[in-house]
Design an enzyme around this catalytic site. Structure first.
Site, PDB file in Angstrom:
ATOM      1  N   ASP A  51      46.982 -38.337 -41.777  1.00 28.29           N
ATOM      2  CA  ASP A  51      47.171 -38.600 -43.209  1.00 28.29           C
ATOM      3  C   ASP A  51      45.984 -38.049 -43.999  1.00 28.29           C
ATOM      4  O   ASP A  51      45.964 -38.111 -45.228  1.00 28.29           O
ATOM      5  CB  ASP A  51      47.416 -40.093 -43.491  1.00 28.29           C
ATOM      6  CG  ASP A  51      46.282 -40.975 -43.034  1.00 28.29           C
ATOM      7  OD1 ASP A  51      45.319 -40.470 -42.414  1.00 28.29           O
ATOM      8  OD2 ASP A  51      46.343 -42.200 -43.296  1.00 28.29           O
ATOM      9  N   SER A  52      45.007 -37.442 -43.292  1.00 29.16           N
ATOM     10  CA  SER A  52      43.944 -36.686 -43.965  1.00 29.16           C
ATOM     11  C   SER A  52      44.550 -35.497 -44.712  1.00 29.16           C
ATOM     12  O   SER A  52      43.868 -34.854 -45.508  1.00 29.16           O
ATOM     13  CB  SER A  52      42.886 -36.218 -42.960  1.00 29.16           C
ATOM     14  OG  SER A  52      43.496 -35.602 -41.832  1.00 29.16           O
ATOM     15  N   ASP A  90      50.622 -39.538 -38.143  1.00 26.93           N
ATOM     16  CA  ASP A  90      50.127 -40.761 -38.780  1.00 26.93           C
ATOM     17  C   ASP A  90      51.217 -41.459 -39.585  1.00 26.93           C
ATOM     18  O   ASP A  90      51.923 -40.806 -40.379  1.00 26.93           O
ATOM     19  CB  ASP A  90      48.988 -40.419 -39.750  1.00 26.93           C
ATOM     20  CG  ASP A  90      47.620 -40.635 -39.137  1.00 26.93           C
ATOM     21  OD1 ASP A  90      47.504 -41.383 -38.148  1.00 26.93           O
ATOM     22  OD2 ASP A  90      46.653 -40.049 -39.668  1.00 26.93           O
ATOM     23  N   LYS A 120      50.760 -42.693 -34.966  1.00 26.54           N
ATOM     24  CA  LYS A 120      49.465 -43.392 -34.964  1.00 26.54           C
ATOM     25  C   LYS A 120      49.431 -44.327 -36.162  1.00 26.54           C
ATOM     26  O   LYS A 120      49.956 -43.993 -37.233  1.00 26.54           O
ATOM     27  CB  LYS A 120      48.307 -42.390 -35.035  1.00 26.54           C
ATOM     28  CG  LYS A 120      46.924 -43.050 -35.232  1.00 26.54           C
ATOM     29  CD  LYS A 120      45.780 -42.114 -34.934  1.00 26.54           C
ATOM     30  CE  LYS A 120      45.315 -41.256 -36.085  1.00 26.54           C
ATOM     31  NZ  LYS A 120      44.893 -41.974 -37.305  1.00 26.54           N
ATOM     32  N   GLU A 122      46.725 -47.499 -38.110  1.00 27.66           N
ATOM     33  CA  GLU A 122      45.363 -48.036 -38.158  1.00 27.66           C
ATOM     34  C   GLU A 122      45.359 -49.555 -38.060  1.00 27.66           C
ATOM     35  O   GLU A 122      46.226 -50.211 -38.640  1.00 27.66           O
ATOM     36  CB  GLU A 122      44.683 -47.618 -39.474  1.00 27.66           C
ATOM     37  CG  GLU A 122      44.531 -46.116 -39.622  1.00 27.66           C
ATOM     38  CD  GLU A 122      43.820 -45.720 -40.927  1.00 27.66           C
ATOM     39  OE1 GLU A 122      43.417 -46.605 -41.717  1.00 27.66           O
ATOM     40  OE2 GLU A 122      43.683 -44.496 -41.156  1.00 27.66           O
ATOM     41  N   GLU A 189      36.825 -44.305 -34.608  1.00 28.23           N
ATOM     42  CA  GLU A 189      36.214 -43.495 -35.669  1.00 28.23           C
ATOM     43  C   GLU A 189      34.900 -44.108 -36.131  1.00 28.23           C
ATOM     44  O   GLU A 189      34.846 -45.287 -36.509  1.00 28.23           O
ATOM     45  CB  GLU A 189      37.194 -43.344 -36.847  1.00 28.23           C
ATOM     46  CG  GLU A 189      36.603 -42.506 -37.975  1.00 28.23           C
ATOM     47  CD  GLU A 189      37.622 -41.984 -38.979  1.00 28.23           C
ATOM     48  OE1 GLU A 189      38.834 -42.158 -38.772  1.00 28.23           O
ATOM     49  OE2 GLU A 189      37.164 -41.391 -39.982  1.00 28.23           O
TER      50      GLU A 189
HETATM   51  O1  KIV Z   1      44.039 -38.534 -40.584  1.00 25.55           O
HETATM   52  C1  KIV Z   1      43.191 -38.096 -39.796  1.00 25.55           C
HETATM   53  O2  KIV Z   1      42.787 -36.926 -39.847  1.00 25.55           O
HETATM   54  C2  KIV Z   1      42.661 -39.019 -38.790  1.00 25.55           C
HETATM   55  C3  KIV Z   1      41.527 -38.528 -37.953  1.00 25.55           C
HETATM   56  C4  KIV Z   1      40.271 -38.570 -38.727  1.00 25.55           C
HETATM   57  C5  KIV Z   1      41.399 -39.284 -36.686  1.00 25.55           C
HETATM   58  O3  KIV Z   1      43.125 -40.108 -38.670  1.00 25.55           O
END
Ligand code: KIV
Length: 271
Positions: A51-52, A90, A120, A122, A189
């Site tokens: 989600d980055s 994510d 994934k 969190e 992280e």
């Molecule tokens: O969204 C992302 O890029 C991440 C990584 C920093 C692990 O969750």
């Protein structure tokens, strides 16, 4: 370079075997077809459609604004570019926190509409019911502990997490709970290297670190940071392998100059 060519398709099981064999897991983010093709072709084990994307693709300050539909767009583009690696997608902020039914519905959309291999999310104890429900639907889940960017407004800063004993103890408990709930791996992280080492050694599933030291079972970086596409973000844990920003700027400047000077196109570049 040591890419295990015997592995035709990386699966969650491959990652478990790599942990047992002491072979480190390589993971990078990607958000589109073209870069996914480069990264998979280079031999990466795992692509994370993070989600980055909210930061590096859309220019938002945080990961919070990206939507499930937008994640699905990015993930389905990535899937069309890969052949060998495992793809983790994510679940974005707001798509799983309300309750486990909503979490499962979001995970199912990712799997059905993108062709991704796993999701994934969190958090620890707070999201355990959702993890269990998603895992029991047959969807592999990667956990994410330590600095969890979707909670940035709770933390207030992006500094190292779990330096204090109470937070470190909670993280250790959460890691065990995630493993028991059926996660196949956990991202750690920005936590102290000693804590990441202890957690990695205490689990039978792999840990993938970002700013968590060299004793995790694998490492992940955001592609735009390690390739120097975005150069403003320079945390201590980042190793920048290229400066695409500088190289692309020079190439574009050369193109502008060639157009203005009528050097481009030349005789051989026209019909
Ligand atoms: O969204 C992302 O890029 C991440 C990584 C920093 C692990 O969750």
């Amino acid at each position: 370079m040591s890419v295990n060519k015997e592995v035709k398709k990386v699966t969650t099981n491959t990652l478990l075997k790599m942990k047992v064999a002491g072979e480190k897991i390589s993971m990078l983010t990607a958000y589109d077809f073209s870069f996914a093709k480069i990264i998979d072709g280079a031999g990466i084990d795992v692509i994370l459609v993070g989600d980055s994307a909210s930061n590096v693709m859309a220019g938002h300050e945080t990961t919070l604004p990206i939507t499930l539909d937008q994640m699905i767009y990015h993930a389905s583009s990535v899937i069309r570019g890969i052949d060998r690696c495992l793809v983790v997608v994510d679940l974005p902020f707001g798509s799983y926190q309300s309750n486990s039914d909503i979490a499962l519905a979001s995970a199912i959309r990712i799997m059905k509409e993108t062709g991704g291999h796993s999701i994934k999310l969190e958090g620890g104890e707070e999201v355990l019911d959702s993890i269990k429900k998603i895992v029991s639907a047959g969807i592999p889940v990667m956990g994410h502990l330590g600095l969890t960017p979707q909670s940035i407004y709770k933390f207030g800063t992006y500094t190292v997490r779990a330096k204090e004993e109470a937070e470190a103890n909670k993280l250790k408990r959460d890691a065990k709970l995630l493993e028991e709930a059926g996660c196949f791996a956990i991202v750690l992280e920005k936590i102290p290297a000693n804590l990441a080492k202890e957690v990695s050694e205490s689990l039978s599933i792999p840990t993938i670190g970002i700013g968590a030291g060299g004793n995790c079972d694998g490492q992940v970086l955001v592609m735009h940071d390690m390739l120097g596409i975005i150069t403003e973000f320079k945390p201590r844990f980042l190793r920048q392998y290229l400066n695409i920003h500088e190289q692309a700027t020079k190439a574009v400047q050369q193109y502008i100059s060639d157009v203005k000077s009528k050097d481009f196109p030349n005789d051989s570049e026209q019909y």
